[in-house]
Design a protein around this motif. Structure first.
Motif, PDB file in Angstrom:
ATOM      1  N   LYS A   1      48.551  30.109  36.464  1.00 41.70           N
ATOM      2  CA  LYS A   1      49.465  29.347  35.597  1.00 41.70           C
ATOM      3  C   LYS A   1      49.164  27.851  35.738  1.00 41.70           C
ATOM      4  O   LYS A   1      49.015  27.125  34.748  1.00 41.70           O
ATOM      5  CB  LYS A   1      50.905  29.658  36.025  1.00 41.70           C
ATOM      6  N   LEU A   2      49.024  27.438  36.997  1.00 42.15           N
ATOM      7  CA  LEU A   2      48.804  26.019  37.285  1.00 42.15           C
ATOM      8  C   LEU A   2      47.526  25.473  36.616  1.00 42.15           C
ATOM      9  O   LEU A   2      47.496  24.357  36.118  1.00 42.15           O
ATOM     10  CB  LEU A   2      48.701  25.889  38.805  1.00 42.15           C
ATOM     11  N   ILE A   3      46.467  26.302  36.596  1.00 41.80           N
ATOM     12  CA  ILE A   3      45.194  25.796  36.061  1.00 41.80           C
ATOM     13  C   ILE A   3      45.093  25.900  34.545  1.00 41.80           C
ATOM     14  O   ILE A   3      44.216  25.294  33.944  1.00 41.80           O
ATOM     15  CB  ILE A   3      43.965  26.504  36.703  1.00 41.80           C
ATOM     16  N   THR A   4      45.996  26.667  33.933  1.00 42.84           N
ATOM     17  CA  THR A   4      45.845  26.868  32.489  1.00 42.84           C
ATOM     18  C   THR A   4      46.889  26.139  31.646  1.00 42.84           C
ATOM     19  O   THR A   4      46.701  25.960  30.462  1.00 42.84           O
ATOM     20  CB  THR A   4      45.912  28.371  32.141  1.00 42.84           C
ATOM     21  N   GLU A   5      48.007  25.704  32.285  1.00 41.97           N
ATOM     22  CA  GLU A   5      49.116  25.243  31.437  1.00 41.97           C
ATOM     23  C   GLU A   5      48.805  23.971  30.637  1.00 41.97           C
ATOM     24  O   GLU A   5      49.360  23.771  29.579  1.00 41.97           O
ATOM     25  CB  GLU A   5      50.449  25.155  32.197  1.00 41.97           C
ATOM     26  N   ASP A   6      47.891  23.106  31.125  1.00 43.70           N
ATOM     27  CA  ASP A   6      47.595  21.896  30.350  1.00 43.70           C
ATOM     28  C   ASP A   6      46.509  22.140  29.292  1.00 43.70           C
ATOM     29  O   ASP A   6      46.186  21.252  28.501  1.00 43.70           O
ATOM     30  CB  ASP A   6      47.203  20.729  31.271  1.00 43.70           C
ATOM     31  N   GLY A   7      45.927  23.339  29.277  1.00 43.66           N
ATOM     32  CA  GLY A   7      44.944  23.684  28.247  1.00 43.66           C
ATOM     33  C   GLY A   7      43.582  23.017  28.419  1.00 43.66           C
ATOM     34  O   GLY A   7      42.669  23.230  27.608  1.00 43.66           O
ATOM     35  N   GLU A   8      43.415  22.210  29.470  1.00 40.56           N
ATOM     36  CA  GLU A   8      42.137  21.496  29.661  1.00 40.56           C
ATOM     37  C   GLU A   8      41.046  22.426  30.201  1.00 40.56           C
ATOM     38  O   GLU A   8      41.337  23.365  30.936  1.00 40.56           O
ATOM     39  CB  GLU A   8      42.329  20.357  30.674  1.00 40.56           C
ATOM     40  N   VAL A   9      39.809  22.075  29.865  1.00 40.58           N
ATOM     41  CA  VAL A   9      38.664  22.828  30.393  1.00 40.58           C
ATOM     42  C   VAL A   9      38.421  22.366  31.826  1.00 40.58           C
ATOM     43  O   VAL A   9      38.418  21.163  32.102  1.00 40.58           O
ATOM     44  CB  VAL A   9      37.411  22.551  29.529  1.00 40.58           C
ATOM     45  N   LYS A  10      38.236  23.302  32.757  1.00 41.54           N
ATOM     46  CA  LYS A  10      37.979  22.896  34.144  1.00 41.54           C
ATOM     47  C   LYS A  10      37.129  23.908  34.903  1.00 41.54           C
ATOM     48  O   LYS A  10      37.022  25.067  34.485  1.00 41.54           O
ATOM     49  CB  LYS A  10      39.284  22.629  34.896  1.00 41.54           C
ATOM     50  N   ILE A  11      36.572  23.413  36.001  1.00 44.78           N
ATOM     51  CA  ILE A  11      35.858  24.313  36.918  1.00 44.78           C
ATOM     52  C   ILE A  11      36.794  24.581  38.092  1.00 44.78           C
ATOM     53  O   ILE A  11      37.373  23.648  38.656  1.00 44.78           O
ATOM     54  CB  ILE A  11      34.537  23.696  37.420  1.00 44.78           C
ATOM     55  N   VAL A  12      36.965  25.844  38.430  1.00 43.39           N
ATOM     56  CA  VAL A  12      37.890  26.226  39.498  1.00 43.39           C
ATOM     57  C   VAL A  12      37.099  26.925  40.607  1.00 43.39           C
ATOM     58  O   VAL A  12      36.427  27.929  40.363  1.00 43.39           O
ATOM     59  CB  VAL A  12      38.997  27.145  38.931  1.00 43.39           C
ATOM     60  N   VAL A  13      37.174  26.357  41.804  1.00 42.37           N
ATOM     61  CA  VAL A  13      36.436  26.887  42.954  1.00 42.37           C
ATOM     62  C   VAL A  13      37.444  27.599  43.852  1.00 42.37           C
ATOM     63  O   VAL A  13      38.468  27.015  44.218  1.00 42.37           O
ATOM     64  CB  VAL A  13      35.767  25.726  43.727  1.00 42.37           C
ATOM     65  N   LEU A  14      37.175  28.851  44.193  1.00 44.48           N
ATOM     66  CA  LEU A  14      38.144  29.607  44.995  1.00 44.48           C
ATOM     67  C   LEU A  14      37.574  30.011  46.347  1.00 44.48           C
ATOM     68  O   LEU A  14      36.393  30.361  46.472  1.00 44.48           O
ATOM     69  CB  LEU A  14      38.565  30.877  44.258  1.00 44.48           C
ATOM     70  N   SER A  15      38.470  29.987  47.345  1.00 45.18           N
ATOM     71  CA  SER A  15      38.150  30.553  48.658  1.00 45.18           C
ATOM     72  C   SER A  15      38.435  32.046  48.623  1.00 45.18           C
ATOM     73  O   SER A  15      39.031  32.550  47.675  1.00 45.18           O
ATOM     74  CB  SER A  15      39.062  29.946  49.718  1.00 45.18           C
ATOM     75  N   ALA A  16      38.099  32.704  49.723  1.00 40.00           N
ATOM     76  CA  ALA A  16      38.525  34.097  49.915  1.00 40.00           C
ATOM     77  C   ALA A  16      40.026  34.092  50.191  1.00 40.00           C
ATOM     78  O   ALA A  16      40.576  33.076  50.641  1.00 40.00           O
ATOM     79  CB  ALA A  16      37.792  34.682  51.103  1.00 40.00           C
ATOM     80  N   MET A  17      40.703  35.219  49.932  1.00 37.21           N
ATOM     81  CA  MET A  17      42.132  35.314  50.286  1.00 37.21           C
ATOM     82  C   MET A  17      42.267  35.064  51.786  1.00 37.21           C
ATOM     83  O   MET A  17      41.401  35.486  52.563  1.00 37.21           O
ATOM     84  CB  MET A  17      42.672  36.708  49.942  1.00 37.21           C
ATOM     85  N   SER A  18      43.355  34.383  52.190  1.00 35.88           N
ATOM     86  CA  SER A  18      43.460  33.969  53.596  1.00 35.88           C
ATOM     87  C   SER A  18      43.360  35.178  54.527  1.00 35.88           C
ATOM     88  O   SER A  18      43.896  36.246  54.241  1.00 35.88           O
ATOM     89  CB  SER A  18      44.774  33.222  53.844  1.00 35.88           C
ATOM     90  N   GLY A  19      42.648  34.992  55.603  1.00 36.95           N
ATOM     91  CA  GLY A  19      42.456  36.067  56.586  1.00 36.95           C
ATOM     92  C   GLY A  19      41.209  36.896  56.334  1.00 36.95           C
ATOM     93  O   GLY A  19      40.681  37.529  57.256  1.00 36.95           O
ATOM     94  N   THR A  20      40.703  36.895  55.085  1.00 35.81           N
ATOM     95  CA  THR A  20      39.581  37.786  54.771  1.00 35.81           C
ATOM     96  C   THR A  20      38.300  37.367  55.512  1.00 35.81           C
ATOM     97  O   THR A  20      37.622  38.209  56.106  1.00 35.81           O
ATOM     98  CB  THR A  20      39.329  37.826  53.249  1.00 35.81           C
ATOM     99  N   THR A  21      37.977  36.067  55.478  1.00 36.48           N
ATOM    100  CA  THR A  21      36.729  35.648  56.144  1.00 36.48           C
ATOM    101  C   THR A  21      36.805  35.947  57.643  1.00 36.48           C
ATOM    102  O   THR A  21      35.815  36.393  58.233  1.00 36.48           O
ATOM    103  CB  THR A  21      36.424  34.158  55.866  1.00 36.48           C
ATOM    104  N   ASN A  22      38.005  35.772  58.228  1.00 34.26           N
ATOM    105  CA  ASN A  22      38.155  36.127  59.657  1.00 34.26           C
ATOM    106  C   ASN A  22      37.887  37.615  59.870  1.00 34.26           C
ATOM    107  O   ASN A  22      37.214  37.997  60.830  1.00 34.26           O
ATOM    108  CB  ASN A  22      39.557  35.785  60.166  1.00 34.26           C
ATOM    109  N   SER A  23      38.391  38.462  58.955  1.00 38.77           N
ATOM    110  CA  SER A  23      38.138  39.908  59.088  1.00 38.77           C
ATOM    111  C   SER A  23      36.648  40.207  58.942  1.00 38.77           C
ATOM    112  O   SER A  23      36.106  41.055  59.656  1.00 38.77           O
ATOM    113  CB  SER A  23      38.896  40.693  58.020  1.00 38.77           C
ATOM    114  N   LEU A  24      35.985  39.496  58.034  1.00 35.59           N
ATOM    115  CA  LEU A  24      34.545  39.731  57.836  1.00 35.59           C
ATOM    116  C   LEU A  24      33.754  39.286  59.076  1.00 35.59           C
ATOM    117  O   LEU A  24      32.759  39.925  59.452  1.00 35.59           O
ATOM    118  CB  LEU A  24      34.051  39.007  56.572  1.00 35.59           C
TER     119      LEU A  24
END
Ligand code: ADP
Ligand code: ASP
Ligand code: MG
Length: 438
Positions: free
Chosen positions: A22-45
């Motif tokens: 919702k946060l990244i789409t509500e202004d309608g602007e074009v953007k690049i969105v960089v995501l981490s892994a869900m918290s805890g996942t990299t530790n499990s890996l």
């Protein structure tokens, strides 16, 4: 165009993924969105890899199965439509079968890096599918196709620029370009990563490469605080930081930023804004090229350093001594963080112990060597220029009850650094907050 990065907690549950979408789409602007892994996942890996290094496939499979079950629940909660749910579950099971395949092969650091990459690959797939389910024109960019490091394990900026520019040209017309933080290829084309916390670095590399309007690092706190909130009570957000100040804080332990992520933004002069996903309207911190005079901004600490002192009567009046000492560190590709000199000796700190024994052996040719481990660098940043009379005294006064091993002042107008024992870290940080920010 802006580049927005969301850390592990920001995408840590189906609800958070929906909030971020919702946060990244509500202004309608074009953007690049960089995501981490869900918290805890990299530790499990990392844990799975640990079992595989120890040739314990049962241990690895237990974690893999638990993690898979958790993701099945997330996917069931995230999507409304059966079709997207089914598509994402299919992808998920393929991913986890792939993870299970590593329990049957000879395990090296190469396989470990492939395993560590899967957290970001899964989270970006989940969010892109969610955005598309919501009718947003979202495009999933494979970070392994655009981010590469060179033979010195440094980002290959020319390659990154070229690849991102082409990717955007070839895939025009989308609103949200989603990509993985943290993961990259190395100079040999292998899957690699930008070290723990590296998604910040990915965002800053991408932001610098496209000369973004702004890079936003969205996390679980309202910006850079004036001291480490994990150790000190009543820390306050800092509203503005000069690039150099933020770079020093990140390098010396402010976990909110990856240690080297400010460098590319600073060179490209792209402002970086730190924002809170849990409180999106909070002002956060802007990092830019403005240097505010007359204030001490913040304190950070990095523990686990090694102090090496070399004493030599031969240093007296000798030119070339320091060069010889520094060359030893260069030979072993070990960077020095802090240096203090006197007429008869020099003290340095390093945090990479890979070649410690060799370095010490070679240094012994030039004098007596004394090594102290578990040392903490404390870094105070702000307007610490020599014409700002009294600030360094104030900083020193805060440490009047703490044994200080090294002090470095004058290397830049923006910081003063100390070395204390790791055991004194919390007390030192608290004392600095009590003196500087009350
Ligand atoms: P993300 O998963 O979003 O990358 P991190 O855990 O890496 O988040 O970074 C955010 C955390 O950094 C905060 O929750 C806070 O505990 C820690 N932190 C350490 N030093 C600071 C500081 N000076 N200002 C703000 N946060 C800090
Ligand atoms: N997922 C990686 C880590 O936990 C990278 C990041 O979150 O920035 O270190
Ligand atoms: Mg982080």
């Amino acid at each position: 165009m802006k580049v927005l990065k969301f850390g592990g907690t920001s995408v840590g549950s189906p609800q958070r993924m929906q909030d971020v979408s919702k946060l990244i789409t509500e202004d309608g602007e074009v953007k690049i969105v960089v995501l981490s892994a869900m918290s805890g996942t990299t530790n499990s890996l990392v844990e799975i890899s640990g079992y595989l290094y120890k040739k314990n496939p049962e241990g690895a499979n237990t974690i893999i199965n638990q993690l898979e079950q958790k993701y099945v629940e997330h996917i069931n909660a995230l999507y409304r439509t059966e079709e997207v749910k089914r598509k994402t579950l299919e992808f998920l099971h393929e991913e986890f079968d792939y993870l299970r395949s590593f329990t049957k092969v000879h395990f090296t650091s190469f396989e470990e890096k492939v395993i560590l990459a899967q957290g970001e690959i899964i989270s970006t797939n989940m969010v892109t599918n969610y955005l598309q389910e919501c009718g947003i024109k979202a495009f999933l960019v494979n970070a392994l196709d655009i981010i590469r490091t060179d033979k010195n394990a440094e980002p290959d900026m020319n390659y990154i620029k070229e690849k991102i520019t082409k990717m955007l040209e070839n895939n025009a017309g989308y609103q949200i370009y989603v990509t993985q933080g943290f993961i990259c290829r190395n100079a040999y084309g292998e899957i690699d990563n930008l070290l723990r916390g590296g998604s910040d670095y990915s965002a800053c590399l991408i932001g610098a490469a496209i000369q973004a309007e702004e890079i936003q690092i969205w996390t679980d706190i309202d910006g850079m605080h004036n001291n480490d909130p994990r150790y000190v009570d009543h820390t306050e957000p800092v509203r503005q930081l000069y690039f150099e100040e933020a770079a020093e804080l990140a390098y010396f332990g402010a976990k909110i930023l990856h240690p080297t992520c400010i460098q590319p933004a600073k060179f490209a002069r792209v402002p970086v804004r730190l924002l809170n996903t849990m409180d999106p309207t909070a002002p956060g911190t802007i990092i830019n090229n403005d240097f505010q005079r007359g204030t001490i901004k913040a304190v950070a600490a990095r523990d686990g350093n090694i102090c090496i002192q070399i004493n030599s009567s031969r240093m007296l009046l000798a030119y070339g001594f320091l060069r010889k000492v520094f060359e030893i560190f260069e030979t072993y590709k070990t960077s020095i963080d802090m240096v203090c000199t006197s007429e008869v000796g020099v003290s340095v700190t390093i945090d990479n112990r890979n070649h410690l024994a060799d370095i010490i052996n070679e240094l012994k040719k030039y004098g007596t060597v004394n090594v102290e481990e578990d040392m903490c660098i404390i870094c105070v940043v702000g307007d610490l220029a020599s014409d700002n009379i009294g600030f360094e005294t104030k900083v020193c006064m805060a440490l009047k009850d703490i044994p200080v091993r090294m002090i470095s002042y004058g290397g830049s107008p923006h910081n003063i650094s100390f070395v204390v024992k790791d055991a004194n870290k919390k007390q030192t940080l608290q004392a600095l907050s009590d003196t500087l920010f009350k």
